[in-house]
Design a protein around this motif. Structure first.
Motif, PDB file in Angstrom:
ATOM      1  N   HIS A 418       0.930  -1.232   0.097  1.00  0.00           N
ATOM      2  CA  HIS A 418      -0.057   0.156   0.103  1.00  0.00           C
ATOM      3  C   HIS A 418       0.689   1.088   0.169  1.00  0.00           C
ATOM      4  N   GLN A 419       1.870   1.221   0.791  1.00  0.00           N
ATOM      5  CA  GLN A 419       2.669   2.301   1.323  1.00  0.00           C
ATOM      6  C   GLN A 419       3.430   2.681  -0.312  1.00  0.00           C
ATOM      7  N   HIS A 420       3.955   1.787  -0.930  1.00  0.00           N
ATOM      8  CA  HIS A 420       4.761   1.991  -1.942  1.00  0.00           C
ATOM      9  C   HIS A 420       4.042   2.468  -3.279  1.00  0.00           C
ATOM     10  N   LEU A 421       2.629   1.811  -3.228  1.00  0.00           N
ATOM     11  CA  LEU A 421       1.827   2.136  -4.450  1.00  0.00           C
ATOM     12  C   LEU A 421       1.612   3.643  -4.256  1.00  0.00           C
ATOM     13  N   LYS A 422       1.139   3.922  -3.005  1.00  0.00           N
ATOM     14  CA  LYS A 422       0.715   5.229  -2.848  1.00  0.00           C
ATOM     15  C   LYS A 422       1.843   6.308  -3.106  1.00  0.00           C
ATOM     16  N   GLN A 502      -4.939 -13.043  -8.425  1.00  0.00           N
ATOM     17  CA  GLN A 502      -6.667 -12.941  -8.182  1.00  0.00           C
ATOM     18  C   GLN A 502      -6.739 -12.047  -6.918  1.00  0.00           C
ATOM     19  N   ARG A 503      -5.945 -12.614  -5.734  1.00  0.00           N
ATOM     20  CA  ARG A 503      -6.256 -11.769  -4.395  1.00  0.00           C
ATOM     21  C   ARG A 503      -5.719 -10.450  -4.596  1.00  0.00           C
ATOM     22  N   ILE A 507      -7.353  -6.967  -3.512  1.00  0.00           N
ATOM     23  CA  ILE A 507      -6.867  -5.977  -2.344  1.00  0.00           C
ATOM     24  C   ILE A 507      -6.244  -4.597  -3.116  1.00  0.00           C
ATOM     25  N   PHE A 508      -5.617  -4.682  -4.052  1.00  0.00           N
ATOM     26  CA  PHE A 508      -5.326  -3.366  -4.718  1.00  0.00           C
ATOM     27  C   PHE A 508      -6.204  -3.005  -6.112  1.00  0.00           C
ATOM     28  N   THR A 509      -7.312  -2.501  -5.831  1.00  0.00           N
ATOM     29  CA  THR A 509      -8.168  -2.171  -6.892  1.00  0.00           C
ATOM     30  C   THR A 509      -7.727  -1.180  -7.719  1.00  0.00           C
ATOM     31  N   PRO A 539       2.373   3.390 -11.386  1.00  0.00           N
ATOM     32  CA  PRO A 539       2.233   2.325  -9.993  1.00  0.00           C
ATOM     33  C   PRO A 539       1.496   1.009 -10.661  1.00  0.00           C
ATOM     34  N   CYS A 540       2.114  -0.136 -10.187  1.00  0.00           N
ATOM     35  CA  CYS A 540       1.505  -1.374 -10.505  1.00  0.00           C
ATOM     36  C   CYS A 540       2.116  -2.500  -9.571  1.00  0.00           C
TER      37      CYS A 540
END
Ligand code: ADP
Ligand code: ZN
Ligand code: ZN
Length: 737
Positions: A418-422, A502-503, A507-509, A539-540
């Motif tokens: 989460h932190q890195h994508l943000k 898939q999971r 979580i990271f929609t 970001p991906c």
């Protein structure tokens, strides 16, 4: 007038190498009016049918019964397909790796030429504009905008080929046919043009790179092995490029080997930007014809750089001046089926025979190469810094003991992602397990999904609704109830890349979740589309198997994670720890290559394991030294050499019996001091693709003595037949024990 040689001095017989697993050549009578140089292919009568053979020697006499000897049929080549040099290299491979000469020779040819296919020059159609009357030209402009578009482009050029026309209009072909019928354009064959290099200028080198390039260039002629040990992202590729430039400036050719060209299509772009079209690519994703064309262009000297995977090593170029082996530690350089050889080691031999330098590069050099550098057989060069802003990340452990994991991910890891994508970073997750789940079982009766043909489990692949064997390809539908007891509740365990994708997608929609593995990249276009996302630097989350561990340089990746490293800690393979450490350093080294410091994590249930601890504290070289010392204590490679005889058969007894026979012939060797002869024993995975496998292992610290004794024993062993019901083979410098 030139004198004809008298018939008695003409060679009347020739020996041919044929691609069959026999350790001998075959004599035929020949017609001296046909080309009779070594390296020419002939069609030969063989058994009830025919085979293609490569002429290796000619002679005036034969030791075979000259009454029974058959005449060779027609020659397939005017010029040899194998040069004297490659023939000599093939002889060395056959001798060193104890492989049948015929099979080795054919291995050195592009697949396309292994059958009776004709050699043909590589040429492309190029379309030119015809002189035309103004009215006809006007009519096209007025009435046919698409024809006008292509015609104008052709007029403005000095000829365009199919690829160039397609770039203008994907449906170019119909348009071109129309223009041809109006006789405003015509085509002719041309050699593919090789645009001069230097399109993109070289970045300035940092002082470390400059120093390394300087001293490597001092050894740019004559044989030497140069090991470039440079941390991930230290600019090794840039060093190779400088060496290549120097070779090209001296009108020499270069072979540049890489483990695979998948994600490394990025490398292809880099080479193209730098050297224009002076290179060809060859890898297993291309058709046989394309690979042959690359080979042919290199041989003709139309191109100067051969960028390819393992077998591209056998490219023939008269002006070859340098061989580069990138990621030299990578196991894909070892061929494990058919002819067993190690491309790195063969390349070193080739360089020695040609008296040219060879460069081996890696951030995680193999223990073999480090050992050779320590003994001063190789020159060692080091790059210890990244020219970009930040050093490679320090590896950190995530302790998964007593944690509830979500699809293999700890809460801490999810938070990190989460932190890195943000922060607009890209995230890379390494999981070396394809499919959805590796274990499928029933709790009522303990039934597990096993392959019918192998000692292995079937992996659940949800996308294709199948249970698949990763060893033999066996497939069956996912059962809706237990096949053994009928219980409806079948469960799956363990996590594969498919499930993770898939999971994480749930979580990271907000960002794309991209999977790279053998199942997901089958479509070329799809593969390209995925690379696009990565390239854009947005970001991906990137999930993948070993495919994503090596070689690439995506500066937006700021977090690398090795999801499950624990298997390697308990592997039966003596190479497992070396491989684990290399993988961890390679994967973590994909992170932080751009303008942000990267992070790298290894999830483990064994954070106190000495190897895991060392990953967080020591650089690769130090850990490698420790493993090297352990190998020395155990008497394992590279401090010893391993020769493995293997057999596979319709039953285990047959396989063992065949190896017993071989062992008997080796009795003298086995009794010698310092040589260990272990087996025959069943192989680790005994049943594979319906065949039972066993092995007989010879280990010795004194390789010369071992070779001497083996060359005495081999003639007797070579005569032991290999049949469909029991096959035997030998693997010199085997990778597993
Ligand atoms: P390696 O092959 O050692 O992993 P690369 O050659 O891919 O490293 O280099 C990593 C990145 O650093 C690349 O993006 C490359 O363009 C860049 N780079 C290499 N050398 C220099 C340099 N001297 N100055 C600036 N950037 C460089
Ligand atoms: Zn199987
Ligand atoms: Zn059951």
């Amino acid at each position: 007038m030139s004198q004809q040689p008298s018939p008695s001095v003409l060679p009347r017989y020739a020996s041919f190498a044929i691609a069959i697993p026999l350790f001998r050549v075959f004599d035929y009578s020949i017609d001296a009016n046909q080309p009779i140089q070594p390296g020419i292919r002939y069609r030969l009568p063989f058994g009830k049918g025919g085979k293609v053979g490569v002429l290796v020697t000619t002679s005036k006499t034969t030791t075979f019964n000259s009454q029974k000897i058959k005449p060779a049929l027609e020659a397939l080549d005017q010029i040899p397909v194998l040069s004297e040099h490659i023939l000599e290299l093939a002889r060395w491979i056959a001798d060193y790796y104890l492989q049948p000469q015929g099979e080795v020779l054919f291995q050195c040819l592009p697949k396309y030429l292994r059958s009776a296919q004709q050699q043909k020059p590589v040429r492309v159609k190029v379309w030119f504009a015809e002189t035309q009357d103004i009215e006809a030209r006007d009519a096209i402009t007025r009435r046919s905008p698409r024809q006008d578009e292509l015609l104008s482009a052709i007029e403005a050029s000095s000829g365009l080929n199919a690829a160039q026309l397609k770039a203008i209009n994907p449906n170019w072909h119909g348009v071109v046919l129309a223009l041809e019928s109006k006789k405003v354009i015509r085509w002719q064959w041309q050699k593919p043009e090789s645009v001069e290099g230097g399109l993109q200028s070289a970045p300035g080198l940092n002082s470390e790179q400059a120093q390394v390039v300087g001293s490597m260039l001092e050894k740019s002629t004559g044989f030497s092995v140069q090991l470039l040990d440079g941390i991930t992202g230290s600019g090794k590729t840039e060093v190779y490029f400088r060496l290549i430039e120097s070779q090209l400036a001296q009108n020499r050719q270069v072979i540049y080997l890489v483990p695979e060209i998948g994600l490394t299509s990025q490398l292809v772009e880099r080479v193209k930007a730098r050297f224009g079209l002076r290179f060809a690519i060859s890898h297993s994703g291309l058709t046989d014809v394309r690979r042959y064309q690359a080979w042919e262009q290199f041989r003709q000297g139309d191109i100067d750089i051969m960028l390819g995977t393992r077998s591209s090593l056998f490219s023939q170029g008269e002006r070859l001046g340098l061989i580069i082996i990138d990621e030299e530690h990578d196991s894909s350089y070892k061929q494990e089926d058919g002819i067993r050889y190690h491309a790195r080691d063969v390349a070193i031999k080739r360089a020695q025979m040609l008296d040219i330098p060879i460069v081996l590069g890696s951030a995680t050099p193999s223990l073999e190469s480090l050992n050779n550098a320590e003994r001063e057989h190789y020159f060692l060069y080091q790059l210890t810094q990244r020219p970009t802003a930040y050093p490679p990340p320090q590896i950190q452990l995530i302790d998964t003991r007593n944690l509830k994991l979500d699809t293999g991910c700890s809460p801490q890891l999810i938070q990190k992602i989460h932190q890195h994508l943000k922060a607009n970073g890209q995230v890379l997750l390494y999981l070396n397990r394809r499919g959805f789940a590796p274990v499928v079982m029933c709790h009522e009766c303990d039934w597990q999904s096993h392959c019918e043909r192998c000692d292995s489990r079937l992996t659940m692949h949800q996308s294709v609704h199948r249970l698949l064997c990763h060893h033999c390809g066996f497939a069956q539908p996912i059962p809706s109830a237990c096949p053994a007891c009928g219980h409806a509740d079948i469960k799956h365990y363990g996590i594969g890349t498919e499930q993770l994708e898939q999971r994480l997608g749930q979580i990271f929609t907000e960002v794309p979740v991209i999977r790279f593995d053998r199942d997901s990249i089958s479509g070329r276009d799809e593969f390209a589309a995925r690379l696009q996302t990565l390239n854009k630097g947005e970001p991906c989350v990137l999930i993948g198997t070993q495919m994503i561990a090596k070689g690439h340089d995506y500066p937006a990746i700021t977090l690398s994670v090795i999801l499950d490293a624990d298997q390697a800690l308990f592997s039966a393979s003596y190479r497992a720890s070396e491989h684990l450490v290399q993988t961890v350093f390679q994967v973590s080294g994909r992170s932080g290559r751009g303008r942000k410091q990267g992070e790298a994590f290894v999830q483990t249930g064994f954070p106190e394991h000495p190897l895991m601890l060392s990953l967080t504290k020591q650089p690769y070289r130090e850990i490698a030294e420790t493993i090297l010392k352990e190998r020395q204590l155990l008497g394992f490679p590279p401090h010893a050499r391993v020769i493995m005889f293997r057999a596979d058969a319709l039953s285990l007894e047959l396989a063992i019996a065949k190896l017993d026979e071989i062992r008997e012939k080796l009795a003298v060797i086995a009794s010698q001091a310092g040589i260990d002869c272990i087996g025959p024993i069943p192989a680790l995975m005994t049943r594979r693709i319906g065949r039972y496998r066993a092995q007989l292992c010879i280990i010795s610290g004194d390789f010369r003595q071992l070779r001497r004794s083996l060359s005495e024993a081999m003639p007797a062993i070579e005569n032991i037949p290999s049949t469909h019901s029991v096959k035997w083979m030998v693997d010199v410098d085997a990778h597993d024990l």
